[in-house]
Scaffold this motif. Structure first.
Motif, PDB file in Angstrom:
ATOM      1  N   LEU A   1       2.771  14.546  -0.302  1.00 19.43           N
ATOM      2  CA  LEU A   1       1.598  15.390  -0.945  1.00 19.43           C
ATOM      3  C   LEU A   1       0.466  15.155   0.102  1.00 19.43           C
ATOM      4  CD1 LEU A   1       0.476  16.724  -3.308  1.00 19.43           C
ATOM      5  CD2 LEU A   1      -0.161  14.518  -4.135  1.00 19.43           C
ATOM      6  N   GLU A   2       0.346  14.207   0.923  1.00 23.08           N
ATOM      7  CA  GLU A   2      -0.881  14.356   1.765  1.00 23.08           C
ATOM      8  C   GLU A   2      -0.355  15.472   2.683  1.00 23.08           C
ATOM      9  OE1 GLU A   2      -1.300  10.463   3.786  1.00 23.08           O
ATOM     10  OE2 GLU A   2      -2.602   9.853   2.186  1.00 23.08           O
ATOM     11  N   GLU A   3       0.668  15.647   3.279  1.00 22.82           N
ATOM     12  CA  GLU A   3       1.001  16.682   4.199  1.00 22.82           C
ATOM     13  C   GLU A   3       0.888  18.052   3.508  1.00 22.82           C
ATOM     14  OE1 GLU A   3       4.496  18.322   7.055  1.00 22.82           O
ATOM     15  OE2 GLU A   3       4.844  16.231   6.251  1.00 22.82           O
TER      16      GLU A   3
ATOM     17  N   GLY B   1       4.228   5.941  -7.914  1.00 21.86           N
ATOM     18  CA  GLY B   1       2.837   6.300  -8.020  1.00 21.86           C
ATOM     19  C   GLY B   1       2.364   6.689  -7.011  1.00 21.86           C
ATOM     20  N   GLY B   2       3.215   7.164  -5.986  1.00 22.47           N
ATOM     21  CA  GLY B   2       2.721   7.730  -4.538  1.00 22.47           C
ATOM     22  C   GLY B   2       1.903   8.650  -4.696  1.00 22.47           C
ATOM     23  N   TRP B   3       2.354  10.008  -5.466  1.00 21.92           N
ATOM     24  CA  TRP B   3       1.570  11.120  -5.582  1.00 21.92           C
ATOM     25  C   TRP B   3       0.262  10.764  -6.321  1.00 21.92           C
ATOM     26  CZ3 TRP B   3       4.061  16.572  -5.514  1.00 21.92           C
ATOM     27  CH2 TRP B   3       5.091  16.420  -4.574  1.00 21.92           C
ATOM     28  N   THR B   4       0.377   9.958  -7.484  1.00 23.91           N
ATOM     29  CA  THR B   4      -0.787   9.617  -8.168  1.00 23.91           C
ATOM     30  C   THR B   4      -1.798   9.155  -7.201  1.00 23.91           C
ATOM     31  OG1 THR B   4       0.557   9.476 -10.193  1.00 23.91           O
ATOM     32  CG2 THR B   4      -1.485   7.960 -10.077  1.00 23.91           C
ATOM     33  N   TRP B   5      -1.407   7.958  -6.524  1.00 25.97           N
ATOM     34  CA  TRP B   5      -2.428   7.600  -5.758  1.00 25.97           C
ATOM     35  C   TRP B   5      -3.282   8.205  -4.616  1.00 25.97           C
ATOM     36  CZ3 TRP B   5      -1.979   6.954  -0.176  1.00 25.97           C
ATOM     37  CH2 TRP B   5      -2.671   6.029   0.451  1.00 25.97           C
ATOM     38  N   VAL B   6      -2.339   9.238  -4.214  1.00 25.59           N
ATOM     39  CA  VAL B   6      -3.034  10.530  -3.134  1.00 25.59           C
ATOM     40  C   VAL B   6      -4.218  11.161  -4.029  1.00 25.59           C
ATOM     41  CG1 VAL B   6      -2.747  12.486  -1.893  1.00 25.59           C
ATOM     42  CG2 VAL B   6      -1.153  10.610  -1.758  1.00 25.59           C
ATOM     43  N   LEU B   7      -3.979  11.552  -5.254  1.00 20.60           N
ATOM     44  CA  LEU B   7      -4.793  12.190  -6.042  1.00 20.60           C
ATOM     45  C   LEU B   7      -6.025  11.154  -6.526  1.00 20.60           C
ATOM     46  CD1 LEU B   7      -2.521  13.912  -8.716  1.00 20.60           C
ATOM     47  CD2 LEU B   7      -3.527  15.054  -6.752  1.00 20.60           C
ATOM     48  N   GLN B   8      -5.682  10.073  -6.634  1.00 22.07           N
ATOM     49  CA  GLN B   8      -6.825   8.954  -7.188  1.00 22.07           C
ATOM     50  C   GLN B   8      -7.549   8.904  -6.089  1.00 22.07           C
ATOM     51  OE1 GLN B   8      -5.530   4.887  -7.016  1.00 22.07           O
ATOM     52  NE2 GLN B   8      -6.425   4.674  -9.130  1.00 22.07           N
ATOM     53  N   ARG B   9      -6.933   8.830  -4.826  1.00 21.20           N
ATOM     54  CA  ARG B   9      -8.002   8.725  -3.651  1.00 21.20           C
ATOM     55  C   ARG B   9      -8.877   9.791  -3.134  1.00 21.20           C
ATOM     56  NH1 ARG B   9      -6.784   5.367   0.774  1.00 21.20           N
ATOM     57  NH2 ARG B   9      -6.793   7.314   2.230  1.00 21.20           N
ATOM     58  N   ALA B  10      -8.514  10.973  -3.918  1.00 18.82           N
ATOM     59  CA  ALA B  10      -9.307  12.120  -3.700  1.00 18.82           C
ATOM     60  C   ALA B  10     -10.289  12.092  -4.948  1.00 18.82           C
ATOM     61  CB  ALA B  10      -8.544  13.439  -3.718  1.00 18.82           C
TER      62      ALA B  10
ATOM     63  N   LEU C   1       1.303   5.919   7.129  1.00 23.12           N
ATOM     64  CA  LEU C   1       1.566   5.459   5.874  1.00 23.12           C
ATOM     65  C   LEU C   1       0.545   4.596   5.607  1.00 23.12           C
ATOM     66  CD1 LEU C   1       3.172   5.708   3.144  1.00 23.12           C
ATOM     67  CD2 LEU C   1       4.519   3.892   4.005  1.00 23.12           C
ATOM     68  N   HIS C   2      -0.280   4.477   4.705  1.00 24.84           N
ATOM     69  CA  HIS C   2      -1.400   3.853   4.359  1.00 24.84           C
ATOM     70  C   HIS C   2      -0.760   2.400   3.857  1.00 24.84           C
ATOM     71  CE1 HIS C   2      -4.897   1.856   2.470  1.00 24.84           C
ATOM     72  NE2 HIS C   2      -5.655   2.511   3.196  1.00 24.84           N
ATOM     73  N   PRO C   3      -1.143   1.355   4.218  1.00 30.56           N
ATOM     74  CA  PRO C   3      -0.719   0.224   3.537  1.00 30.56           C
ATOM     75  C   PRO C   3      -0.560  -0.083   2.063  1.00 30.56           C
ATOM     76  CG  PRO C   3      -2.346  -0.509   5.077  1.00 30.56           C
ATOM     77  CD  PRO C   3      -2.206   0.952   5.185  1.00 30.56           C
TER      78      PRO C   3
END
Length: 358
Positions: free
Chosen positions: A197-199, A228-237, A185-187
Motif C-alpha cells: 500500500l505504501e508503494e 492490519g498492514g494496510w490499516t496501519w498505513v492508513l492509520q499513519r496517514a 519495512l518499518h519495525p
C-alpha cells in the motif's frame, strides 16, 4: 530499428509483451516485442522508427506490467570490456536519439534488469557509472549537476560486453533506478503487505494528489484487514479506519487509535455512510473482486479505492484486461483507473480508482 525498453518483474515478460503489443496496435503503431522469460525486461521495436510517437502513445502511467518505460537509443553488443566508455560516447555523439543530436542529459543511471542472471552485474554497474559520469560531462553530454528537468541517460547492462542505451523522460518514466522505489519495512508494520500500500500511494499518486486525497481525518475501510498492514498505513496517514475482518489485528494497531475492528466478512460488509477510501487485499477470484469493488462505487460507498487483483498462472494480461473492463463497466461512474504490478506485488496487480479529474 528503434523502440522502447521496459523493465518488469521476472517471469512476467510475456504479459508485458502482450500488453505493449495490444496497446501499440490500438494506437496505430506497428511493432513487435523481443524478450526472454525471466530476463526482467522487454524491448518493443518499431520498424517505422517513430520511437517518440510510440512512447507518447504508451504513457508509463498507463502500463500495468512495466516498472519502467524508456526510449531505446542504441544496442551495444560485443563491446571491448577494456573500454566500455568509448562505444557509449560514440553512439551518443552519432545522434542516436531519433537521428538528431544527443541532448545534454540531466542524470545518468547505470543499472541492470532485476533478474537472477543480471544481479551479479550490480558491482560493474556502480564502477561503470563512476567512470562514465565524468567522461560524459567532459564530452558535453551530461549536465555538471543532476538536473531533474532534463532527460535521463539509462545504461542497462545485460552482460559485461552488452549494453543498452535508453532515454528516460522525467515526465513519463519512473524516477527510481530499475523503476523500483526503495522502501524499508518499518519495525512496527504488522506485515510485509504494508509495503504494497505504501508503494501504491507512492507510485500511483503524484505529490499533489497525495496531499489532496490522503488528509488526516479522512475515513477509510480496509476489507480483509488482518493482521492490519494496510490499516496501519492508513492509520499513519491520519485516517479513521474501519478494519473489516473476522481475523485478529495486531494489538499495537488497535492501541494506536483511529481504528475500529469489525469482525465481519469484508466481502459482504457495507459502510453505514460514504467513506473517502476503501482498500482491499483479499485473496479471491479476481473477477469477483473487480465486481465487488465496482459495487462500492456504484452504490456510492467510497470516493476512491486501492485494491489488489490476484492473477491466475496463465493468460494474466487477458485476465487483467477482463477484470479492469468488468470494474469500469459495472462501477457506472467516470473513474480514472491506474493499475500496476508493483515491486512488492507477486502474482497480482494493484489498482487505484479515483474520480475523473481528481
Amino acid at each position: 530499428m528503434s523502440g522502447l525498453l521496459c523493465y518488469c518483474r521476472g517471469g512476467f515478460e510475456p504479459e508485458l509483451a502482450a500488453e505493449l503489443g495490444e496497446r501499440a496496435a490500438a494506437a496505430g503503431h506497428a511493432g513487435y516485442a523481443v524478450t526472454e522469460r525471466g530476463s526482467g525486461f522487454v524491448r518493443f521495436l518499431t520498424p517505422a522508427g517513430d520511437a517518440a510517437g510510440l512512447s507518447r502513445a504508451l504513457p508509463w502511467r498507463s502500463l500495468v506490467f512495466a516498472r519502467q518505460k524508456l526510449r531505446l537509443l542504441a544496442d551495444l553488443d560485443a563491446v571491448d570490456t577494456r573500454d566500455r566508455i568509448a562505444p557509449v560516447l560514440a553512439a551518443l555523439q552519432a545522434g542516436a536519439v531519433d537521428g538528431t543530436l544527443a541532448p545534454r542529459f540531466g542524470a545518468l543511471l547505470v543499472e541492470h534488469p532485476d533478474s537472477d542472471e543480471a544481479r551479479p552485474l550490480a558491482g560493474l554497474a556502480r564502477a561503470l557509472g563512476n567512470a562514465l559520469r565524468p567522461a560524459l560531462r567532459k564530452a558535453g553530454l551530461l549536465a555538471a549537476k543532476d538536473d531533474p528537468r532534463r532527460p535521463r541517460l539509462h545504461v542497462c547492462l545485460l552482460a559485461g560486453d552488452h549494453l543498452l542505451l535508453a532515454l528516460g523522460d522525467p515526465a513519463d518514466s519512473a524516477p527510481w533506478p530499475m523503476g523500483v522505489p526503495r522502501l524499508r519495512l518499518h519495525p512496527d508494520a504488522p506485515s510485509r503487505s504494508a509495503l504494497k500500500l505504501e508503494e501504491a500511494f507512492l507510485t500511483l499518486l503524484d505529490d499533489g494528489e497525495r496531499a489532496r486525497l490522503l488528509r488526516p481525518g479522512m475515513t477509510a475501510a480496509d476489507l480483509g484487514a488482518a493482521p492490519g498492514g494496510w490499516t496501519w498505513v492508513l492509520q499513519r496517514a491520519g485516517l479513521q479506519v474501519s478494519s473489516v475482518d473476522n481475523g485478529p489485528l495486531r494489538q499495537h494497531v488497535l492501541d494506536g487509535g483511529g481504528v475500529e475492528h469489525l469482525r465481519e466478512d469484508g466481502f459482504r460488509w457495507q459502510p453505514p455512510r460514504p467513506l473517502d477510501w476503501m482498500v482491499c487485499d483479499m485473496v479471491e477470484q479476481p473477477r469477483r473482486v473487480a465486481s465487488r469493488m465496482a459495487t462500492w462505487f456504484r452504490e456510492g460507498w467510497c470516493r476512491q479505492a486501492v485494491f489488489n487483483l490476484k492473477l491466475p498462472m496463465k493468460k494474466r494480461w487477458l485476465e487483467t484486461s477482463l477484470c479492469l473492463d468488468i470494474f469500469g463497466r459495472e462501477a457506472g461512474l467516470p473513474l480514472e483507473l491506474r493499475a500496476r504490478q508493483l515491486y512488492h506485488d507477486r502474482e497480482e496487480i494493484t489498482v487505484l480508482a479515483i474520480p475523473t479529474g481528481r
